[in-house]
Design a protein around this motif. Structure first.
Motif, mmCIF file in Angstrom:
data_model
loop_
_atom_site.group_PDB
_atom_site.id
_atom_site.type_symbol
_atom_site.label_atom_id
_atom_site.label_comp_id
_atom_site.label_asym_id
_atom_site.label_seq_id
_atom_site.Cartn_x
_atom_site.Cartn_y
_atom_site.Cartn_z
ATOM 1 N N ARG A 75 0.759 -1.146 -0.145
ATOM 2 C CA ARG A 75 -0.044 0.042 -0.124
ATOM 3 C C ARG A 75 0.926 1.218 -0.093
ATOM 4 N N ASP A 76 0.546 2.178 -0.524
ATOM 5 C CA ASP A 76 0.904 3.667 -0.614
ATOM 6 C C ASP A 76 0.386 4.107 1.090
ATOM 7 N N ASN A 77 1.955 4.588 1.097
ATOM 8 C CA ASN A 77 2.003 5.029 2.554
ATOM 9 C C ASN A 77 1.971 7.051 2.921
ATOM 10 N N ALA A 78 0.981 7.117 1.885
ATOM 11 C CA ALA A 78 1.086 8.519 2.147
ATOM 12 C C ALA A 78 0.358 9.265 3.282
ATOM 13 N N ILE A 82 -2.858 7.413 5.429
ATOM 14 C CA ILE A 82 -2.679 6.667 6.559
ATOM 15 C C ILE A 82 -4.262 7.772 7.266
ATOM 16 N N LYS A 83 -3.862 9.243 6.923
ATOM 17 C CA LYS A 83 -4.837 9.653 7.846
ATOM 18 C C LYS A 83 -6.934 9.617 8.069
ATOM 19 N N LYS A 84 -7.216 8.999 6.325
ATOM 20 C CA LYS A 84 -8.540 8.667 5.706
ATOM 21 C C LYS A 84 -7.617 7.400 6.050
ATOM 22 N N HIS A 85 -7.549 6.133 6.435
ATOM 23 C CA HIS A 85 -7.737 4.947 7.267
ATOM 24 C C HIS A 85 -7.717 5.660 8.256
ATOM 25 N N ALA A 115 -6.550 -0.280 13.091
ATOM 26 C CA ALA A 115 -5.960 0.146 11.141
ATOM 27 C C ALA A 115 -5.446 -0.793 11.167
ATOM 28 N N ALA A 116 -4.250 -0.827 12.095
ATOM 29 C CA ALA A 116 -2.938 -1.165 11.360
ATOM 30 C C ALA A 116 -2.914 -2.720 11.650
ATOM 31 N N THR A 117 -3.943 -3.702 11.690
ATOM 32 C CA THR A 117 -4.314 -4.771 11.115
ATOM 33 C C THR A 117 -5.062 -4.761 10.052
ATOM 34 N N LEU A 118 -6.038 -3.940 9.378
ATOM 35 C CA LEU A 118 -6.470 -4.142 8.505
ATOM 36 C C LEU A 118 -5.759 -3.231 7.309
ATOM 37 N N TRP A 119 -4.878 -2.447 7.632
ATOM 38 C CA TRP A 119 -3.901 -1.370 6.469
ATOM 39 C C TRP A 119 -3.406 -2.708 5.591
ATOM 40 N N ASN A 120 -3.454 -3.969 5.713
ATOM 41 C CA ASN A 120 -2.842 -5.215 4.182
ATOM 42 C C ASN A 120 -3.410 -5.743 3.852
ATOM 43 N N ASN A 121 -5.168 -5.654 4.722
ATOM 44 C CA ASN A 121 -6.119 -6.221 4.165
ATOM 45 C C ASN A 121 -7.448 -6.012 3.899
#
Length: 125
Positions: A75-78, A82-85, A115-121
């Motif tokens: 995922r792009d880490n812009a 991240i804020k939106k996530h 949020a961290a758990t869902l980041w790449n899921n």
């Protein structure tokens, strides 16, 4: 891993480590490092054969590590993403982006973990 495996030539070996995997038709095969033998003696075994021999736990551990490694950095880490996530899981974006974990409430910390758990899921989003 203490369970000996009898090879096609009748010799017995013990699995030391799974070093890699690759696609084999619709499944995988795994590169096996054998106890007491050099890397030149490594062989490939199918997932099916390893499961039949009772190595489900070590296969699952290896697959978990590989899946994590393969998903890293996808995922792009812009900052705006991240804020939106973080906002998507109920955290105020600016507050979450610029606060230290120690300054967050217990509930906010839980949301960061979610949020961290869902980041790449992608299924979780």
């Amino acid at each position: 891993m203490d369970k000996p495996i009898t090879g096609k030539d009748g010799s017995t070996r013990k699995l030391e480590l799974i070093l890699g995997r690759q696609k084999l038709k619709k499944t995988f095969q795994y590169e096996i490092k054998w106890q007491g033998l050099s890397h030149k003696s490594n062989t490939w075994m199918s997932r099916t054969d390893l499961l039949e021999l009772g190595f489900a736990k070590i296969i699952q551990q290896f697959d978990d590590i590989e899946s994590s490694r393969e998903g890293a950095g996808t995922r792009d880490n812009a900052a705006h993403l991240i804020k939106k996530h973080l906002e998507d899981v109920g955290l105020e974006g600016d507050h979450a982006m610029y606060s230290e974990m120690g300054g967050l409430s217990g509930g906010q910390k839980v949301k960061v973990v979610i949020a961290a758990t869902l980041w790449n899921n992608p299924q979780g989003q």
